[in-house]
Design an enzyme around this catalytic site. Sequence first.
Site, mmCIF file in Angstrom:
data_model
loop_
_atom_site.group_PDB
_atom_site.id
_atom_site.type_symbol
_atom_site.label_atom_id
_atom_site.label_comp_id
_atom_site.label_asym_id
_atom_site.label_seq_id
_atom_site.Cartn_x
_atom_site.Cartn_y
_atom_site.Cartn_z
ATOM 1 N N ASP A 245 37.925 -33.133 -50.885
ATOM 2 C CA ASP A 245 39.019 -33.943 -51.988
ATOM 3 C C ASP A 245 38.480 -33.959 -53.178
ATOM 4 O OD1 ASP A 245 40.447 -36.165 -53.035
ATOM 5 O OD2 ASP A 245 40.194 -37.096 -51.221
ATOM 6 N N TYR B 228 47.287 -38.305 -60.508
ATOM 7 C CA TYR B 228 47.396 -39.424 -61.360
ATOM 8 C C TYR B 228 46.129 -40.168 -61.880
ATOM 9 C CZ TYR B 228 46.489 -41.524 -56.856
ATOM 10 O OH TYR B 228 46.167 -41.934 -55.419
ATOM 11 N N LYS B 229 45.030 -39.415 -61.670
ATOM 12 C CA LYS B 229 43.590 -40.199 -62.458
ATOM 13 C C LYS B 229 43.276 -39.354 -63.546
ATOM 14 C CE LYS B 229 42.074 -41.244 -57.641
ATOM 15 N NZ LYS B 229 42.302 -42.726 -57.864
ATOM 16 N N ARG C 137 33.890 -51.615 -60.964
ATOM 17 C CA ARG C 137 33.904 -50.091 -61.217
ATOM 18 C C ARG C 137 34.429 -49.882 -62.406
ATOM 19 N NH1 ARG C 137 37.150 -45.723 -57.471
ATOM 20 N NH2 ARG C 137 38.953 -46.745 -58.702
ATOM 21 N N PHE D 87 36.646 -42.148 -48.841
ATOM 22 C CA PHE D 87 38.018 -43.033 -49.204
ATOM 23 C C PHE D 87 38.691 -42.901 -48.069
ATOM 24 C CE2 PHE D 87 42.201 -43.812 -51.070
ATOM 25 C CZ PHE D 87 41.802 -44.607 -51.894
#
Length: 409
Positions: A195, A220-221, A368, A126
């Site tokens: 991560d 937040y995911k 996705r 990422f």
Amino acid sequence: MTITPGTIAQMDAADPLARFRDEFAIREGLIYLDGNSLGMMPKRTVARMNRTITEEWADGLITSWLGADWVNSAARIGDKIGQIIGAEAGEVIAGDSTSINIFKALTAALSLQEGRRVLLTETTNFPTDNYMMQGLARFGDLECREVGPDAVLDALDGSVAVLLLTQVHYKTARIRDMAEVTARAHEKGVLVVWDLSHSAGAIEVDLNGANADFAVGCGYKFLNGGPGAPAYLFAAKRHHHANPVLTGWFGHARPFDFDGAFEPATGIDRFQCGTPPVLGMSALEEGVDLMLEADMGALRQKSIALSELFVDLMGQCCGEYGFEFICPKDSDERGSQVAFAHDQAYAIIQALKARDVIGDFRAPNIMRFGITPLYLSFSDIAEGVERLRMICEQREWDWKEYRTRAAVT
């Protein structure tokens, strides 16, 4: 085997996590398949935020640092997240952003690696992970080395100080074997920063079982902490003498002595920087508390079942329309999302949004879809694929607006 509406109904009826759906604010008709980017809002978050704002802030004001325990929120919430990711109490601190925590973890690891100056990662990581590594390298006598995703283990050698990897890849959902990679790195004297942004709350994570060194992740995911929710940082207790470069006042041994010279706190507190963002922490805590009510083993099993259903229905309903499944076919090697490549991916995602199905696009041609077991039903997956089939059948991606925007992208 052909999947029928009866099959879907049986799956929903047997779902041990079905009750969690009512815990979230879900608009009627919405099929939300983007919880791997921003999780839905738990209903209980509204009451918590109202209490934090109207009672703790408006009425309590500064007395709430102690009265409402704001001052300990980073450690308190960190310990709760630790239960989700296989950490002991006192090994996780909540706060800051994932990017800042990457910087702190990298510099802490470097402080333990005298004589080693190479930071290693993979090219498809990422971007923020690589950006933070590149920025750090520019400030010191460091080399940022990026290799192909399958060349990481071969690139480990005596010059590498720190390896930074994402456990679940943000595009392909490929899961790296944390225990194996960490062991291989340790054989070469390399420390690893993991991560967990697409791992925590999505798959079973066991940091201490894998002998992990450091880890970071966002709130937040899958943890449903809200947009821009505070992140978290894990440091194994054996590394609590490390010295991260960012040394803010909440990382001081005695922050309220207001001493002019920095003295690092003992334990995980030395990884804190500034004042905890109380409003964000309050929302995050509700999402984490809700996650802790679910059994992670059951959650993972439902994630796999939802994903397998999605893939099977794509073959059954949309197999003729040119979609390429780019995730590992083995569910044990795949995180909680599915992704497909298509030459009209951007336009199709926009058409799906018009039909109230929310997924996301990742350049250059990837659709996705996040699989979030706490609030997705098997019926959601079936209905989402059916709406996609109708888009393909009617070739809604031929809309001029979408063609133009896709070309710009």
